[in-house]
Design a protein around this motif. Structure first.
Motif, PDB file in Angstrom:
ATOM      1  N   ILE A   1      41.351  50.749  48.121  1.00 51.92           N
ATOM      2  CA  ILE A   1      40.071  50.207  47.676  1.00 51.92           C
ATOM      3  C   ILE A   1      40.349  49.065  46.712  1.00 51.92           C
ATOM      4  N   ALA A   2      39.840  47.866  47.020  1.00 50.53           N
ATOM      5  CA  ALA A   2      40.043  46.700  46.168  1.00 50.53           C
ATOM      6  C   ALA A   2      38.696  46.220  45.634  1.00 50.53           C
ATOM      7  N   ASP A   3      38.495  46.358  44.320  1.00 52.48           N
ATOM      8  CA  ASP A   3      37.234  45.967  43.690  1.00 52.48           C
ATOM      9  C   ASP A   3      37.502  45.696  42.221  1.00 52.48           C
ATOM     10  N   ASP A   4      36.846  44.678  41.672  1.00 48.68           N
ATOM     11  CA  ASP A   4      37.115  44.332  40.278  1.00 48.68           C
ATOM     12  C   ASP A   4      36.304  45.147  39.278  1.00 48.68           C
TER      13      ASP A   4
ATOM     14  N   GLU B   1      36.010  48.580  37.625  1.00 51.94           N
ATOM     15  CA  GLU B   1      36.821  49.779  37.451  1.00 51.94           C
ATOM     16  C   GLU B   1      36.024  51.050  37.701  1.00 51.94           C
TER      17      GLU B   1
ATOM     18  N   ARG C   1      35.589  51.645  41.417  1.00 50.31           N
ATOM     19  CA  ARG C   1      36.858  52.083  42.020  1.00 50.31           C
ATOM     20  C   ARG C   1      37.105  53.563  41.737  1.00 50.31           C
ATOM     21  N   ASP C   2      36.925  53.949  40.487  1.00 50.85           N
ATOM     22  CA  ASP C   2      37.216  55.333  40.099  1.00 50.85           C
ATOM     23  C   ASP C   2      36.263  56.327  40.756  1.00 50.85           C
TER      24      ASP C   2
ATOM     25  N   ARG D   1      37.091  56.516  44.543  1.00 50.31           N
ATOM     26  CA  ARG D   1      38.327  57.272  44.770  1.00 50.31           C
ATOM     27  C   ARG D   1      38.104  58.762  44.540  1.00 50.31           C
TER      28      ARG D   1
ATOM     29  N   THR E   1      43.876  52.158  44.391  1.00 55.93           N
ATOM     30  CA  THR E   1      42.921  51.121  44.026  1.00 55.93           C
ATOM     31  C   THR E   1      43.615  49.945  43.360  1.00 55.93           C
TER      32      THR E   1
ATOM     33  N   ALA F   1      42.479  45.652  41.708  1.00 55.45           N
ATOM     34  CA  ALA F   1      41.334  44.960  41.132  1.00 55.45           C
ATOM     35  C   ALA F   1      41.086  43.554  41.677  1.00 55.45           C
TER      36      ALA F   1
ATOM     37  N   THR G   1      45.993  43.251  45.980  1.00 52.82           N
ATOM     38  CA  THR G   1      45.816  43.864  47.298  1.00 52.82           C
ATOM     39  C   THR G   1      46.967  43.493  48.229  1.00 52.82           C
TER      40      THR G   1
ATOM     41  N   ASP H   1      36.248  44.114  48.183  1.00 53.83           N
ATOM     42  CA  ASP H   1      35.002  43.638  47.595  1.00 53.83           C
ATOM     43  C   ASP H   1      34.885  42.137  47.841  1.00 53.83           C
TER      44      ASP H   1
END
Length: 203
Positions: free
Chosen positions: A5-8, A10, A13-14, A17, A30, A32, A37, A54
């Motif tokens: 999972i790539a997302d800025d 936090e 993401r948490d 997950r 994960t 950011a 990635t 993302d």
């Protein structure tokens, strides 16, 4: 399933997950931004079963980051995720060979099902994004009303079990409908049937 999972954000993401791991069957990592990635994919012992990107995170540069990640993940699925659907997202995601598009507004259960679906090699796209702007309705190519209902489920990226539950039918019945739909649309598989259906404005 090994998921990246790539997302800025936090928190997102948490939460994502934690939810996936609680469902069982997922090993989630994960990052950011896009550079992380690509580095993580390169360092992995094997391609991820699914990478979720993302759209607005650092390094993406529109769809360029999606295309780079698809090339990096050795043919395994890559999907795009965003809070707001960028213009033309359905057509672009499909044209570059991505596994689908996930709105961040998707209910948690639907999100998990969509991730399982894409990790298995299928394509997921929300129903309201299927029909390109200006699409012309065409006759349903001989499909029965029930087959059109099943086809709508395929276009929505639902598994046979989920379609069966929604239509109050048995799963083997859905499998038969899918075979018939593929035959009538001259489709190679369920994903191809959904693509043909979108092109013809059937879903």
């Amino acid at each position: 399933m090994h998921i990246l999972i790539a997302d800025d954000h936090e928190l997102l993401r948490d939460v994502l997950r934690s939810y996936l791991e609680a469902e069982g069957g997922f090993m989630v990592e994960t990052v950011a931004d896009l550079p992380q990635t690509l580095d993580r994919i390169a360092a992995a012992a094997a391609p991820f079963d699914l990478v979720v990107l993302d759209y607005g995170m650092p390094g993406m540069d529109g769809y360029r980051g999606l295309e780079q990640t698809i090339a990096q993940n050795a043919g395994r699925p890559v999907a795009l995720m965003s809070g707001l659907a960028p213009p033309g997202v359905a057509e672009k995601v499909l044209s570059v060979g991505a596994a689908g598009y996930l709105p961040k507004t998707l209910p948690a259960r639907s999100l998990v099902n969509a991730i399982r679906f894409m990790a298995a090699g299928e394509v997921y796209m929300p129903l309201d994004l299927h029909r390109p702007s200006g699409a012309v309705e065409t006759p349903p190519s001989g499909l029965s009303p029930r087959e059109l209902e099943v086809l709508a489920g395929l276009c929505a990226g639902h598994a046979n079990k989920e379609i069966a539950r929604q239509l109050n039918l048995r799963e083997p019945t859905i499998k038969l409908h899918v075979k018939t739909i593929c035959r009538k649309l001259d489709a190679k598989n369920r994903t191809h049937a959904a693509m043909i259906a979108r092109e013809r404005g059937l879903c």
